[in-house]
Design an enzyme around this catalytic site. Structure first.
Site, PDB file in Angstrom:
ATOM      1  N   CYS A  24      74.007  63.278  74.970  1.00 43.68           N
ATOM      2  CA  CYS A  24      74.985  64.921  74.500  1.00 43.68           C
ATOM      3  C   CYS A  24      75.737  65.474  75.780  1.00 43.68           C
ATOM      4  CB  CYS A  24      74.521  65.515  73.558  1.00 43.68           C
ATOM      5  SG  CYS A  24      73.375  64.907  72.762  1.00 43.68           S
ATOM      6  N   GLY A  80      81.701  66.873  80.068  1.00 44.10           N
ATOM      7  CA  GLY A  80      81.254  66.534  81.154  1.00 44.10           C
ATOM      8  C   GLY A  80      80.420  67.630  82.276  1.00 44.10           C
ATOM      9  N   CYS A 107      70.910  75.479  74.631  1.00 47.21           N
ATOM     10  CA  CYS A 107      71.524  77.277  75.220  1.00 47.21           C
ATOM     11  C   CYS A 107      71.602  77.660  73.748  1.00 47.21           C
ATOM     12  CB  CYS A 107      73.157  76.453  75.460  1.00 47.21           C
ATOM     13  SG  CYS A 107      73.622  76.497  74.047  1.00 47.21           S
TER      14      CYS A 107
HETATM   15  C1  LIG Z   1      75.792  70.832  74.554  1.00 43.14           C
HETATM   16  S1  LIG Z   1      77.172  70.003  73.708  1.00 43.14           S
HETATM   17  C2  LIG Z   1      76.983  69.167  75.461  1.00 43.14           C
HETATM   18  C3  LIG Z   1      77.201  69.658  76.672  1.00 43.14           C
HETATM   19  C4  LIG Z   1      77.168  69.052  77.479  1.00 43.14           C
HETATM   20  N1  LIG Z   1      75.596  68.641  77.734  1.00 43.14           N
HETATM   21  C5  LIG Z   1      77.977  69.486  79.599  1.00 43.14           C
HETATM   22  O1  LIG Z   1      77.359  70.530  79.616  1.00 43.14           O
HETATM   23  O2  LIG Z   1      78.922  69.885  79.495  1.00 43.14           O
HETATM   24  C6  LIG Z   1      76.214  69.128  72.461  1.00 43.14           C
HETATM   25  C7  LIG Z   1      76.958  67.714  72.483  1.00 43.14           C
HETATM   26  O3  LIG Z   1      76.381  66.535  71.775  1.00 43.14           O
HETATM   27  C8  LIG Z   1      77.152  65.784  70.955  1.00 43.14           C
HETATM   28  N2  LIG Z   1      76.721  65.604  69.810  1.00 43.14           N
HETATM   29  C9  LIG Z   1      76.423  65.893  68.697  1.00 43.14           C
HETATM   30  N3  LIG Z   1      74.886  65.135  68.189  1.00 43.14           N
HETATM   31  C10 LIG Z   1      75.456  63.169  68.988  1.00 43.14           C
HETATM   32  C11 LIG Z   1      74.665  62.583  69.060  1.00 43.14           C
HETATM   33  N4  LIG Z   1      74.017  62.688  67.807  1.00 43.14           N
HETATM   34  N5  LIG Z   1      75.144  62.244  69.813  1.00 43.14           N
HETATM   35  C12 LIG Z   1      75.946  62.018  70.840  1.00 43.14           C
HETATM   36  N6  LIG Z   1      76.143  63.325  71.081  1.00 43.14           N
HETATM   37  C13 LIG Z   1      76.334  64.266  69.665  1.00 43.14           C
HETATM   38  C14 LIG Z   1      78.030  67.282  70.780  1.00 43.14           C
HETATM   39  O4  LIG Z   1      79.568  66.862  70.095  1.00 43.14           O
HETATM   40  C15 LIG Z   1      78.763  67.530  72.061  1.00 43.14           C
HETATM   41  O5  LIG Z   1      79.311  67.720  72.532  1.00 43.14           O
END
Ligand SMILES: C[S@@+](CC[C@H](N)C(=O)[O-])C[C@H]1O[C@@H](n2cnc3c(N)ncnc32)[C@H](O)[C@@H]1O
Length: 458
Positions: free
Chosen positions: A269, A273, A390
Site C-alpha cells: 500500500c 511513496g 497511522c
Molecule cells: C496509509 S496509505 C499508504 C501510505 C504510504 N505507505 C506512504 O508512506 O506514503 C494506504 C494506501 O493504501 C492504498 N490502498 C487501499 N486499498 C488498497 C489495496 N487493496 N491494495 C493496494 N493499495 C491499497 C490507498 O490508496 C493508500 O494510498
C-alpha cells in the site's frame, strides 16, 4: 476582492463547507495559486486548519449569540462567523477589533445583506467578556454532558471517536491525545542519504531559513526538524531530491524491514511513496521494490516521488495488493502500511475526524486482515512482514496482528523489535510499537514485525 490571508482562508473554508472538499487539498491549491507572502500563507493555513479542526467547539461558542439554528445560516455567513470566532477564542495575539472589522468588510463583499448580522453576532460575542474556558463551562452547566460529550465538544471530535479512545486509553490519556490532534503540524524532513548527509542538509537549510532554525530529529538519524516556516517544496534542496517531507514517527517504519542492497521487497500500500522511497534509500537504491497502490493517480504520485529523489529500483504498480500471487520468487520482505481510520494523523488532516464514520472500522479491519494474510503468503520463509497503520484503535492494530498469528498457527511469529528502536521508545512497545501523538510530538502510529518461519525439511 484584495487578497489577504483572511480572504484566501475564507474562500478555502467556504469551498470546504459548500462542496465537502478536502481541506488540505483545497488549501494547497489556494496557496499555490495565491500571491501571499510566506508569513500570510502561515496565517491563512492556521485560520483554515484551526477553523475546521475546532468546528464543534466553535459552534457551541457561537450558539448563544445566534437566534437561528446555525445550520440554517447561509454558508458564507456561517464560514465568516466560525473563522472569526476561531480567531477571537484561540488566536489571542490578533486584536479583537481587527477580527471584527475584517469580518464585516468581508461580509460586505460576500454576503452584503448579512454584514449587519455578522457585526451584531461578533459584537454580542465580545460583550460577554468571558474566556474560552468560562464559555465552555457555561455550556456545560446548561447541558450537563457526560464525559464523552464534554471531551467531544471541548476538543471537537465526534462522540464515537472519543468513546473508542476513552475505552482504550482512559480519561487523561484520551484528553491528551485529542489535544495533540489539534496542535499545529511540525515540519519534519527526511534527508536522502544518497544525496547528502543530515549535517550538510541542515547547514544548507539554515543558509536559507536562518541560523539555528533546524535541529536534528529525536527518533530517526535521517530526520531534521525546522523551527521556521518554510515552503520546502520550493527549495532547490527539495527539487534536487535531498529531502522528503515526512513525520518523524513514520521514519521508524521502513528500517524495520531490515532492507539490504539486492533484496526484493514488496510495498503493498505504497502511495504517495513516503515509505517506498525510504526503503529504496536504505537499500542504496540497489534492489527491487514492487510498490502497489489501488488508484492510478496515486501510482503516478509514487513514480513522481521516485523521479524527484533519483531512485531507480522502484516499480510502481497499479493493483489490489490482496490479489498479488505467490510467484516462484517470493519477497525477502513485505511492508503493509495499511489503509486505516487515521486517528493518529488528526492534526495533519483536519477534516478526517468528521469524514470518518464508525461503520468504516469493520470494513477497514477486514481489509487489513486480508492484506496482512496476503503479505505472509508472498514473503519467503525467514523473511519479514512489517504491518503499520497511522491509527490508535487496537482493533486495527494489535488485534489484526493477533488474528493473523492465530490464523497461520505458528507459521508466522511476532519479532521483538525493541533493540532496533531508540531507548526512549522502549516503554511504548507491547506487541509492536504504539506511538501515540501526545508522547513525542509525532503523528500516531502502530508498527509490528512478523517473521515467516523456515520450513522444516526432514
Ligand atoms: C496509509 S496509505 C499508504 C501510505 C504510504 N505507505 C506512504 O508512506 O506514503 C494506504 C494506501 O493504501 C492504498 N490502498 C487501499 N486499498 C488498497 C489495496 N487493496 N491494495 C493496494 N493499495 C491499497 C490507498 O490508496 C493508500 O494510498
Amino acid at each position: 476582492m484584495k487578497q489577504t490571508a483572511r480572504t484566501v482562508a475564507f474562500q478555502t473554508l467556504k469551498r470546504v463547507y459548500e462542496d465537502d472538499a478536502y481541506t488540505n487539498v483545497t488549501l494547497q491549491h489556494a496557496l499555490s495559486t495565491s500571491q501571499l507572502a510566506p508569513r500570510d500563507k502561515g496565517l491563512c493555513t492556521e485560520l483554515v486548519y484551526g477553523t475546521v479542526r475546532r468546528q464543534l467547539t466553535l459552534d457551541v461558542l457561537l450558539e448563544p449569540h445566534v437566534k437561528r439554528r446555525l445550520q440554517a445560516l447561509d454558508v458564507a455567513v456561517l464560514t465568516l462567523l466560525r473563522m472569526s470566532v476561531y480567531q477571537l477564542a484561540y488566536l489571542t495575539r490578533v486584536p479583537a477589533y481587527a477580527v471584527i472589522d475584517e469580518a464585516v468588510n468581508l461580509a460586505k463583499v460576500v454576503a452584503r445583506r448579512a454584514s449587519g448580522f455578522v457585526n451584531g453576532v461578533l459584537r454580542s460575542y465580545l460583550r460577554d467578556q468571558l474566556t474560552l474556558d468560562e464559555r465552555l463551562y457555561r455550556w456545560q452547566t446548561k447541558t450537563h454532558p457526560d464525559e464523552c460529550q464534554n471531551l467531544s465538544i471541548r476538543h471537537s471530535y465526534p462522540g464515537w471517536m472519543v468513546q473508542r479512545l476513552l475505552s482504550t486509553y482512559g480519561s487523561a490519556r484520551t484528553e491528551a491525545i485529542l489535544a495533540a490532534g489539534n496542535e499545529p503540524l511540525p515540519l519534519t524532513l527526511r534527508v536522502n542519504p544518497l544525496r547528502m548527509n543530515p549535517a550538510d542538509a541542515a547547514a544548507a537549510l539554515e543558509a536559507v531559513i536562518g541560523q539555528d532554525a533546524v535541529e536534528p530529529g529525536q527518533l530517526s538519524p535521517q530526520a531534521l526538524r525546522t523551527k521556521a516556516a518554510v515552503d520546502v517544496e520550493k527549495l532547490p534542496l527539495y527539487s534536487s531530491g535531498a529531502l522528503t517531507l515526512q513525520d518523524e514517527g513514520a521514519m521508524l517504519i521502513a528500517p524495520l524491514l531490515q532492507a539490504k542492497p539486492g533484496m526484493r521487497i514488496l510495498d503493498m500500500c505504497a502511495a504517495p511513496g513516503g515509505k517506498t522511497t525510504h526503503i529504496a534509500e536504505l537499500q542504496q537504491d540497489q534492489g527491487e521494490i514492487d510498490a502497489y497502490d489501488v488508484y492510478l493517480q496515486k501510482v503516478r504520485n509514487i513514480q513522481a516521488a521516485c523521479q524527484r529523489l533519483g531512485l531507480q529500483s522502484v516499480s510502481a504498480r497499479l493493483g489490489d495488493a490482496r490479489e498479488i500471487a505467490a510467484e516462484d520468487q517470493l519477497y525477502d520482505a513485505v511492508l503493509v502500511d495499511a489503509p486505516c481510520s487515521g486517528l493518529g494523523v488528526m492534526r495533519r488532516r483536519p477534516d478526517l475526524r468528521y469524514r470518518r464514520k464508525e461503520a468504516d472500522i469493520a470494513s477497514l479491519v477486514q481489509l487489513q486482515q486480508e492484506l496482512l494474510l496476503t503479505a505472509c503468503k508472498v514473503v519467503r520463509p525467514g523473511g519479514v512482514v512489517v504491518y503499520a497503520t497511522c491509527t490508535l484503535l487496537p482493533e486495527e492494530n494489535q488485534q489484526v496482528v493477533q488474528y493473523v498469528l492465530q490464523q497461520l498457527q505458528g507459521k508466522v511469529t511476532l519479532d521483538d523489535i525493541k533493540h532496533e528502536l531508540p531507548p526512549m521508545l522502549h516503554t511504548e512497545i507491547d506487541k509492536g510499537l504504539l506511538l501515540t501523538p501526545e508522547r513525542f510530538g509525532t503523528d500516531g502510529f502502530y508498527m509490528a514485525r512478523l517473521r515467516k518461519q523456515q520450513e522444516v525439511t526432514s
